[in-house]
Design a protein around this motif. Structure first.
Motif, PDB file in Angstrom:
ATOM      1  N   MET A  22     -29.615 -42.134   1.175  1.00 43.55           N
ATOM      2  CA  MET A  22     -28.982 -43.240   1.998  1.00 43.55           C
ATOM      3  C   MET A  22     -29.147 -42.816   3.511  1.00 43.55           C
ATOM      4  N   PRO A  23     -29.746 -43.187   4.460  1.00 36.99           N
ATOM      5  CA  PRO A  23     -30.049 -42.701   5.590  1.00 36.99           C
ATOM      6  C   PRO A  23     -28.938 -42.910   6.336  1.00 36.99           C
ATOM      7  N   ASN A  24     -27.845 -43.914   6.014  1.00 37.80           N
ATOM      8  CA  ASN A  24     -26.838 -44.096   7.321  1.00 37.80           C
ATOM      9  C   ASN A  24     -25.780 -43.594   6.510  1.00 37.80           C
ATOM     10  N   GLY A  25     -24.987 -42.752   7.212  1.00 38.35           N
ATOM     11  CA  GLY A  25     -23.637 -42.231   6.552  1.00 38.35           C
ATOM     12  C   GLY A  25     -24.132 -41.070   5.790  1.00 38.35           C
ATOM     13  N   LYS A  26     -23.118 -40.839   5.049  1.00 37.35           N
ATOM     14  CA  LYS A  26     -23.150 -39.621   4.046  1.00 37.35           C
ATOM     15  C   LYS A  26     -24.210 -39.874   2.893  1.00 37.35           C
ATOM     16  N   ASP A  27     -25.339 -38.897   2.678  1.00 36.38           N
ATOM     17  CA  ASP A  27     -26.159 -39.053   1.328  1.00 36.38           C
ATOM     18  C   ASP A  27     -25.468 -39.012   0.230  1.00 36.38           C
ATOM     19  N   GLY A  28     -26.034 -39.296  -0.949  1.00 37.57           N
ATOM     20  CA  GLY A  28     -25.383 -39.219  -2.302  1.00 37.57           C
ATOM     21  C   GLY A  28     -25.061 -37.723  -2.579  1.00 37.57           C
ATOM     22  N   LEU A  29     -25.705 -36.878  -2.245  1.00 44.74           N
ATOM     23  CA  LEU A  29     -25.114 -35.354  -2.632  1.00 44.74           C
ATOM     24  C   LEU A  29     -23.917 -35.095  -2.028  1.00 44.74           C
ATOM     25  N   THR A  30     -23.788 -35.274  -0.742  1.00 46.55           N
ATOM     26  CA  THR A  30     -22.774 -35.033   0.024  1.00 46.55           C
ATOM     27  C   THR A  30     -21.500 -35.657  -0.496  1.00 46.55           C
ATOM     28  N   ALA A  31     -21.759 -37.056  -0.636  1.00 49.26           N
ATOM     29  CA  ALA A  31     -20.914 -37.939  -1.250  1.00 49.26           C
ATOM     30  C   ALA A  31     -20.283 -37.491  -2.659  1.00 49.26           C
ATOM     31  N   THR A  32     -21.229 -37.005  -3.206  1.00 44.28           N
ATOM     32  CA  THR A  32     -20.740 -36.793  -4.711  1.00 44.28           C
ATOM     33  C   THR A  32     -19.912 -35.402  -4.601  1.00 44.28           C
ATOM     34  N   THR A  33     -20.329 -34.421  -3.660  1.00 46.64           N
ATOM     35  CA  THR A  33     -19.425 -33.156  -3.654  1.00 46.64           C
ATOM     36  C   THR A  33     -18.150 -33.441  -3.154  1.00 46.64           C
ATOM     37  N   GLU A  34     -17.953 -34.518  -2.312  1.00 51.43           N
ATOM     38  CA  GLU A  34     -16.540 -34.574  -1.694  1.00 51.43           C
ATOM     39  C   GLU A  34     -15.728 -35.637  -2.329  1.00 51.43           C
ATOM     40  N   LEU A  35     -16.351 -36.373  -3.325  1.00 54.99           N
ATOM     41  CA  LEU A  35     -15.656 -37.342  -4.026  1.00 54.99           C
ATOM     42  C   LEU A  35     -15.133 -36.797  -5.457  1.00 54.99           C
ATOM     43  N   LYS A  36     -16.000 -35.594  -5.946  1.00 53.04           N
ATOM     44  CA  LYS A  36     -15.532 -34.960  -6.925  1.00 53.04           C
ATOM     45  C   LYS A  36     -14.057 -34.035  -6.529  1.00 53.04           C
ATOM     46  N   LYS A  37     -13.742 -33.792  -5.296  1.00 53.64           N
ATOM     47  CA  LYS A  37     -12.952 -32.997  -4.839  1.00 53.64           C
ATOM     48  C   LYS A  37     -11.488 -33.956  -4.832  1.00 53.64           C
ATOM     49  N   VAL A  38     -11.805 -35.240  -4.496  1.00 53.29           N
ATOM     50  CA  VAL A  38     -10.727 -36.174  -4.529  1.00 53.29           C
ATOM     51  C   VAL A  38     -10.322 -36.707  -5.755  1.00 53.29           C
ATOM     52  N   LEU A  39     -11.506 -37.258  -6.560  1.00 51.99           N
ATOM     53  CA  LEU A  39     -11.302 -37.777  -7.714  1.00 51.99           C
ATOM     54  C   LEU A  39     -11.907 -37.088  -8.734  1.00 51.99           C
ATOM     55  N   PRO A  40     -11.546 -35.932  -9.164  1.00 55.79           N
ATOM     56  CA  PRO A  40     -12.177 -35.006 -10.059  1.00 55.79           C
ATOM     57  C   PRO A  40     -12.603 -35.843 -11.562  1.00 55.79           C
ATOM     58  N   GLU A  41     -11.665 -36.704 -11.860  1.00 55.13           N
ATOM     59  CA  GLU A  41     -11.738 -37.186 -13.413  1.00 55.13           C
ATOM     60  C   GLU A  41     -12.820 -38.387 -13.325  1.00 55.13           C
ATOM     61  N   THR A  42     -13.105 -38.912 -12.076  1.00 54.31           N
ATOM     62  CA  THR A  42     -14.391 -39.944 -11.969  1.00 54.31           C
ATOM     63  C   THR A  42     -15.466 -39.280 -12.371  1.00 54.31           C
ATOM     64  N   ALA A  43     -16.491 -39.862 -13.196  1.00 53.84           N
ATOM     65  CA  ALA A  43     -17.832 -39.434 -13.539  1.00 53.84           C
ATOM     66  C   ALA A  43     -18.889 -40.013 -12.471  1.00 53.84           C
ATOM     67  N   ILE A  44     -19.696 -39.271 -11.863  1.00 54.85           N
ATOM     68  CA  ILE A  44     -20.695 -39.803 -11.111  1.00 54.85           C
ATOM     69  C   ILE A  44     -22.315 -39.826 -11.664  1.00 54.85           C
ATOM     70  N   LEU A  45     -22.813 -40.745 -11.900  1.00 57.52           N
ATOM     71  CA  LEU A  45     -24.276 -40.963 -12.482  1.00 57.52           C
ATOM     72  C   LEU A  45     -25.019 -41.197 -11.230  1.00 57.52           C
ATOM     73  N   ILE A  46     -26.068 -40.075 -11.095  1.00 56.33           N
ATOM     74  CA  ILE A  46     -26.942 -40.333 -10.074  1.00 56.33           C
ATOM     75  C   ILE A  46     -28.272 -41.238 -10.548  1.00 56.33           C
TER      76      ILE A  46
END
Length: 218
Positions: free
Chosen positions: A57-81
């Motif tokens: 995703m060229p605008n804003g955070k890419d998927g990898l960065t977003a995944t890393t940050e999201l797991k810190k704030v919502l560790p119980e949420t599963a992320i499917l790439i």
């Protein structure tokens, strides 16, 4: 009901996924986002069970960065790439970032539905050839004497001690240099060996050499 958030920079892809998934097999699409930044905000607001995350995703955070940050704030949420990249580097980085699954956009919709249900129930999901790639990496680690965890699992202090031990410093010398007790150094050293699956100092030195940690200039 599985609450699903779709994060993809292409509106047509989001619309297609919404039509394909919403209301199917207990899935409710609770929101959409066009980039990683928006995805994180929507996830914090909506508390989905699963986030379907695009990587590129060229605008804003890419998927990898977003995944890393999201797991810190919502560790119980599963992320499917969900991505077009059938590439082992993307796969490995996604798993290390905390993703619960990795599936290609070319996969049949039945497989996507199954992948969502799988990660929502706490399991991992990888498309078939991805499993082979991960097994290949694991076998290569065993071959090279790296059958434990990765360097990224070490704390900053553990990385320091790994480097110093590999350079030949004694526990006492390391303790003096880092202003620690000898017992603390020994504890860190034991944790390093355990995390990396190493048994002897020669194995540790070999590992450090591969990681480029034997620079004596500093």
């Amino acid at each position: 009901m599985i609450k699903l958030l779709i994060v993809d920079d292409h509106a047509v892809v989001r619309s297609g996924l919404l039509l394909l998934l919403d209301g199917k097999q207990g899935i409710e699409v609770v929101g959409e986002a066009a980039d990683g930044d928006e995805g994180i905000c929507k996830a914090v607001e909506l508390k989905p069970n699963v986030v379907l995350m695009d990587l590129s995703m060229p605008n804003g955070k890419d998927g990898l960065t977003a995944t890393t940050e999201l797991k810190k704030v919502l560790p119980e949420t599963a992320i499917l790439i969900l991505t077009m990249h059938d590439d082992e580097e993307y796969l490995f980085h996604s798993i290390h970032a905390g993703a619960s699954g990795y599936i290609l956009k070319s996969a049949p919709h039945e497989e996507l539905l199954w992948a969502i249900k799988s990660v929502a129930s706490g399991n991992a999901y990888l498309y078939p050839t991805a499993t082979k790639k991960l097994m290949g990496e694991y076998l290569e680690r065993i071959k090279n004497g790296e059958n434990g965890g990765t360097y990224e699992t070490l704390s900053e202090r553990e990385k320091e001690i790994l480097s110093l031990v590999a350079k030949g410093y004694s526990n006492k010398e390391i303790a003096e240099q880092l202003i620690l007790s000898v017992k603390t150094v020994e504890t860190h050293k034991a944790k390093v060996m355990e995390k990396l699956g190493l048994k002897t100092r020669p194995e540790l030195v070999k590992y450090a050499m591969k990681k480029g940690l034997l620079n004596f200039e500093s």
